[in-house]
Design a protein around this motif. Structure first.
Motif, PDB file in Angstrom:
ATOM      1  N   ASN A 189     -28.171  -6.096  -4.608  1.00  0.00           N
ATOM      2  CA  ASN A 189     -26.909  -6.685  -5.085  1.00  0.00           C
ATOM      3  C   ASN A 189     -26.395  -7.601  -3.995  1.00  0.00           C
ATOM      4  OD1 ASN A 189     -26.605  -5.420  -7.540  1.00  0.00           O
ATOM      5  ND2 ASN A 189     -25.235  -3.823  -6.792  1.00  0.00           N
ATOM      6  N   ARG A 230      -9.399 -15.622  -1.245  1.00  0.00           N
ATOM      7  CA  ARG A 230     -10.805 -15.637  -1.606  1.00  0.00           C
ATOM      8  C   ARG A 230     -11.249 -16.959  -2.233  1.00  0.00           C
ATOM      9  NH1 ARG A 230     -12.614  -9.909  -2.352  1.00  0.00           N
ATOM     10  NH2 ARG A 230     -10.804  -8.570  -2.365  1.00  0.00           N
ATOM     11  N   MET A 354     -12.165  -2.596  -3.946  1.00  0.00           N
ATOM     12  CA  MET A 354     -13.388  -2.293  -4.694  1.00  0.00           C
ATOM     13  C   MET A 354     -13.966  -0.946  -4.256  1.00  0.00           C
ATOM     14  SD  MET A 354     -15.244  -3.573  -7.033  1.00  0.00           S
ATOM     15  CE  MET A 354     -16.350  -4.916  -7.423  1.00  0.00           C
TER      16      MET A 354
HETATM   17  N1  SAM Z   1     -20.978   1.109  -0.665  1.00  0.00           N
HETATM   18  C1  SAM Z   1     -21.879   0.893  -1.741  1.00  0.00           C
HETATM   19  C2  SAM Z   1     -22.442  -0.504  -1.714  1.00  0.00           C
HETATM   20  O1  SAM Z   1     -21.916  -1.342  -0.991  1.00  0.00           O
HETATM   21  O2  SAM Z   1     -23.403  -0.723  -2.434  1.00  0.00           O
HETATM   22  C3  SAM Z   1     -21.282   1.192  -3.105  1.00  0.00           C
HETATM   23  C4  SAM Z   1     -19.864   0.770  -3.346  1.00  0.00           C
HETATM   24  S1  SAM Z   1     -19.586  -0.997  -3.338  1.00  0.00           S
HETATM   25  C5  SAM Z   1     -17.875  -1.078  -3.684  1.00  0.00           C
HETATM   26  C6  SAM Z   1     -20.380  -1.465  -4.858  1.00  0.00           C
HETATM   27  C7  SAM Z   1     -20.679  -2.935  -5.000  1.00  0.00           C
HETATM   28  O3  SAM Z   1     -19.460  -3.651  -5.094  1.00  0.00           O
HETATM   29  C8  SAM Z   1     -21.457  -3.555  -3.846  1.00  0.00           C
HETATM   30  O4  SAM Z   1     -22.610  -4.179  -4.347  1.00  0.00           O
HETATM   31  C9  SAM Z   1     -20.506  -4.551  -3.260  1.00  0.00           C
HETATM   32  O5  SAM Z   1     -21.183  -5.663  -2.747  1.00  0.00           O
HETATM   33  C10 SAM Z   1     -19.642  -4.890  -4.453  1.00  0.00           C
HETATM   34  N2  SAM Z   1     -18.329  -5.425  -4.114  1.00  0.00           N
HETATM   35  C11 SAM Z   1     -17.411  -4.934  -3.252  1.00  0.00           C
HETATM   36  N3  SAM Z   1     -16.304  -5.681  -3.242  1.00  0.00           N
HETATM   37  C12 SAM Z   1     -16.505  -6.687  -4.117  1.00  0.00           C
HETATM   38  C13 SAM Z   1     -15.717  -7.789  -4.567  1.00  0.00           C
HETATM   39  N4  SAM Z   1     -14.498  -7.999  -4.117  1.00  0.00           N
HETATM   40  N5  SAM Z   1     -16.255  -8.608  -5.507  1.00  0.00           N
HETATM   41  C14 SAM Z   1     -17.510  -8.386  -5.990  1.00  0.00           C
HETATM   42  N6  SAM Z   1     -18.289  -7.367  -5.615  1.00  0.00           N
HETATM   43  C15 SAM Z   1     -17.799  -6.524  -4.684  1.00  0.00           C
END
Ligand code: SAM
Ligand code: SF4
Length: 359
Positions: A189, A230, A354
């Motif tokens: 991702n 952003r 998030m």
């Molecule tokens: N800590 C794990 C990780 O980073 O994969 C799981 C939780 S994280 C919140 C889940 C996904 O949300 C991640 O792929 C991260 O890149 C994405 N993410 C976090 N904040 C974001 C934002 N403001 N906009 C889009 N994606 C976001």
């Protein structure tokens, strides 16, 4: 009364015989009851099992974060009870997320039990990869079928800047461990950010092709006040696609992994390239999922502030799932038709980070 000394937090991984009792389906809310007022069936939950994280990604969190006190966070038993209730109501896919799910002590205990829920078809996890070198084999053995690993750059210094504290080499070792563990699919991702990592989109796809894994590019969403606007870093899917097409042949695909990504195939490879485009291609019409935060709030829509509180019910009715089931069905009734992030990039209307809702 529950014996605190026997909670999964307090015992080594893989304790036996500690599953909490999940009451039989006696409620008037039967399997398949999770349909919202727009006719969308909810079959997928994203369950955040911790708000804590060992990274501080600049688009996800503020640099100084205050995390929840432990008493306000779902216990692993409560996480299991929530997952079990949703599966009883017809959910077939559970994604465990966070914060960073693998920093939660005894996460594997929980995953093993969620994987064993009757009626569940797919257990998947989203992780930043920092702990995968330790846990990949255990995750596979626990019944996790697919893993999403977040990776925004292949350059160590840049990785450190984006995550503020992360070590790219460790994440890459984690990815190696996950590939060796034989998951059905691995996916990267990548959050796209102009001027931060948009010059690496082609390299990241090539990296995915070389490893025969998938990759999904995500448009940055305005969730939480991260201390900077952003708009300047927003990078849309159309532009990303055009940039990738200068190097790769991309054929549109109708495949879905049950989430919001739209996929392209690169002929001659097994890699799928996905785009999660909450801004440019709103996917609300086909939304099939809800989110549960680490403090037990049920958010029917990622882009809205409306939520139901499950934690008080879990604790007030420790052996009766009826009120919990009713609250879930009731909260589904407030699922918004859709979200609009377009005007929120400078001032987010969704105040939670998030890391609370888990992506
Ligand atoms: N800590 C794990 C990780 O980073 O994969 C799981 C939780 S994280 C919140 C889940 C996904 O949300 C991640 O792929 C991260 O890149 C994405 N993410 C976090 N904040 C974001 C934002 N403001 N906009 C889009 N994606 C976001
Ligand atoms: Fe942690 Fe994931 Fe948020 Fe990064 S995106 S700070 S790894 S929860």
């Amino acid at each position: 009364m529950r014996n605190e000394s026997l909670t999964p937090e307090a015992v080594p991984a893989s304790p036996v015989g500690l599953s909490p009792p999940i009451s039989p389906v006696t409620s008037r809310h039967p399997k398949g009851a999770l349909v919202d007022k727009f006719g969308r069936h909810v079959t997928y939950i994203r369950l955040s099992i911790t708000d804590r994280c060992d990274f501080r990604c600049s688009y996800c969190m503020a640099e100084e974060m205050t995390f929840l006190p432990r008493a306000q966070v779902l216990t692993l038993e409560e996480c299991l009870r929530i997952a079990g209730t949703f599966v009883d109501l017809g959910v077939t896919k559970v994604r465990v997320t966070g914060g960073e799910p693998l920093v939660r002590h005894n996460a594997i205990w929980l995953l093993e039990r969620i994987a064993g829920l009757s009626g569940l078809k797919e257990l998947v996890i989203t992780t930043n990869g920092s702990q995968l070198d330790r846990f990949a084999a255990a995750l596979r053995a626990a019944g996790v079928r697919r893993i999403n690993v977040s990776l925004d750059t292949l350059r160590s210094q840049r990785f450190r800047e984006i995550t503020r504290v992360g070590d790219l080499a460790k994440v890459l070792r984690g990815l190696d461990a996950a590939q060796a563990a034989g998951f059905e699919r691995l996916k990267l991702n990548t959050v796209m950010m102009r001027g931060v990592n948009d010059d690496e989109l082609i390299d990241l796809v090539q990296f995915a092709v070389d490893r025969a894994i998938d990759i999904a590019f995500i448009e940055e969403m305005p969730l939480g006040d991260i201390g900077h606007a952003r708009q300047s870093t927003y990078f849309g899917s159309e532009e990303a696609l055009a940039r990738l097409q200068t190097r790769f042949v991309l054929l549109p695909s109708t495949e879905t992994t049950g989430g919001p990504a739209r996929y392209w195939r690169i002929p001659g490879t097994s890699t799928r390239v996905g785009f999660i485009a909450p801004h440019s291609h709103n996917f609300c019409d086909t939304c099939n999922r809800v989110r549960i935060t680490a403090r037990g709030e049920l958010y029917p829509c990622l882009g809205n502030n409306d939520a139901g509180k499950l934690l008080p019910l879990l604790r007030a009715y420790p052996s009766d799932d009826g009120p919990l089931r009713a609250a879930i069905v009731r909260t589904l009734g407030i699922k918004a038709k859709g979200h609009d992030f377009g005007n929120q990039m400078s001032t987010p209307q969704v105040v939670r980070f998030m890391s609370m809702t888990g992506g």
